[in-house]
Design an enzyme around this catalytic site. Structure first.
Site: not given
Ligand code: SDX
Length: 441
Positions: A317, A375
């Site tokens: 991320h 996700d």
């Protein structure tokens, strides 16, 4: 905490930037926010030094001030208007979170009911919208359909949408939040050749969405409260996330005064990318490709191989250098949903958990602080709820619409708001005269 952005920011201190070669210097104000890093205001930099800043991917650039969402990437903290995401996921509902993101505070009982009723009353779409779907091949990716149909709303609501009018802004926000599930469900129904299902006003937001996706005219979908609760929680976890790529797109599009429905369509387009919202679909494809825990080392090796553009989808991320707090809640929800549904051995979950365990012990991932993100587990839950993989990012778009409209509204109401227009470092050809075709090489 008021939902308004801070009108006038008072510099906390200044920093001076001096160019050793020219001796020019710029004294730049620093502003501190409520939480997180302060910012150096570089708006005067070019005028005072002749330099632009340079920050591809905006790794260290604050594009705006905002009071909606705060992320502490090092600590894995995510707050919406100050409330921790895990507490909202546990105790709130998606529409209550939508109200919070839009208005700045949790609603009292009356405001909550009024807001829910308002959204419910906007869930239908103009009957002509149905005709738009017929222009798409049945096997079109539903994200392509979403971009087209949501963008087309700009044709239905343009003359009566004055974005300088606060009431118009709120109506546009309500319409988008309310209609996204209907449009998404219609995209799914169209892809499988089933008739569109109309929303039902007695159902809550998550129930209505499940109804429109899974009911058929000859048989009502039997609402499973576990599914509905899991759906609602998934929507909360995807609602907003500071200035991510798709939100920044919506802000940039909106900064030119563009129609808000067109701006949201631009956000959907950005979210579709596998590096962003498209990752949930890519995770399921990756887990299916791995197929067996024994093959995990082979994929870990590929993820580390610079000559192989394979990345571990659902890992890493830009901001989180710790566990994505949404991934934690998602993993718990995953176990709850699977056990509530009596799904004992979901092979994809087994692979996902083993992949997470191995990766988090591997120096490559530890050194780069690559952890599971939002996700990584969401697709397994969506699969258990009966959604096809291609619909996963569509669900992300349904949820993120709340964040997009809240951020768009905040941007329009920001007294500092200007049209976004970044500069560049030019590395092309110096000026040169035109060469007639007969004299070219
Ligand atoms: C979302 O911004 C948001 O808030 C987004 C989001 C939201 O709610 O809006 O949180 C939603 O988009 C979550 C992210 C979903 N994407 C994926 O899961 C795709 C896989 N992840 C990567 O593509 C990547 O981690 C990004 C795009 C998420 C972040 O990329 P960055 O910040 O540009 O980091 P990077 O690519 O510069 O990576 C740093 C290093 C590199 O290695 P080195 O050059 O240092 O050797 O880490 C490596 C990368 O190669 N790396 C990975 C990796 N992610 C980063 N290596 C293997 N697998 C990965 N997943």
């Amino acid at each position: 905490m008021s939902a308004k952005v801070v009108k006038e920011m008072t510099p906390a201190r200044t920093v001076t930037l001096t160019d050793g070669s020219s001796g020019k210097s710029a004294s730049l104000p620093v502003y501190d926010g409520t939480l997180g890093p302060g910012v150096i205001d570089v708006r005067a930099l070019y005028k005072e030094t002749g330099y632009f800043t340079y920050d591809p991917g905006f790794m260290a650039t604050g594009s705006c001030q905002s009071g909606i969402t705060f992320i502490d990437g090092e600590k894995g903290v995510l707050l919406h208007r100050g409330y921790p995401i895990d507490e909202l996921a546990e105790h709130s509902s998606f529409l209550e979170c939508a109200y919070l993101l839009l208005n700045g505070d949790l609603p009292n009982a009356k405001a909550k009911t009024d807001f829910e009723n308002t959204i419910t009353k906007h869930t239908m779409v103009h009957e002509q919208i149905q005709l738009l779907y017929r222009g798409f091949r049945r096997d079109s990716h539903p994200m392509a359909v979403m971009i087209g149909v949501v963008g087309a709303l700009a044709a239905f609501y343009h003359e009566d949408t004055n974005i300088k009018n606060a009431t118009h802004r709120m109506i546009a926000s309500h319409r988008l939040i309310a209609k996204m599930p209907t449009i998404a469900a219609m995209a799914y129904k169209y892809s499988i050749g089933q008739p569109f299902m109309y929303p039902r006003n007695e159902l809550n937001y998550a129930e209505n969405f499940l109804h429109m996706v899974f009911s058929v005219p000859c048989e009502e979908y039997k609402l499973n409260p576990i599914h509905a609760r899991a759906m609602d929680r998934l929507l909360i976890l995807h609602a907003d996330h500071e200035q991510n790529a798709s939100t920044s797109t919506v802000r940039l599009a909106g900064s030119s005064g563009a129609n808000p429905y067109a701006c949201i369509a631009a956000g959907i387009a950005t979210l579709w990318g596998p590096a962003h919202g498209g990752a949930n679909e890519a995770v399921l494809k990756m887990l299916r490709e791995i197929g067996d825990k024994k093959r995990i080392p082979e994929f870990i090796k590929r993820a580390k191989d610079k000559d192989d553009n394979f990345k571990l989808m659902g890992f890493g991320h830009r901001v989180y250098k710790n566990f994505d707090p949404r991934a934690r809640v998602m993993r718990e929800t995953c176990h709850e949903v699977l056990s509530d549904l009596g799904i004992k051995d979901e092979p994809l979950l087994e692979i996902a958990m083993e992949l997470e365990r191995i990766a988090l012990e591997d120096d490559y991932f530890v050194k780069r602080k690559l952890y599971p993100n939002v996700d990584f587990y969401s697709g397994i839950i969506l699969k258990a709820l009966g959604f096809p993989t291609q619909l996963f990012t569509v669900l992300f778009a349904v949820a993120r619409t709340v964040g997009w409209v809240a951020q768009w509204k905040e941007m329009i109401e920001d007294p500092e708001q200007k049209i976004g227009r970044p500069r560049q470092l030019y590395t092309g050809s110096p000026q040169r005269p035109y060469v007639p075709i007969g004299k070219r090489g």
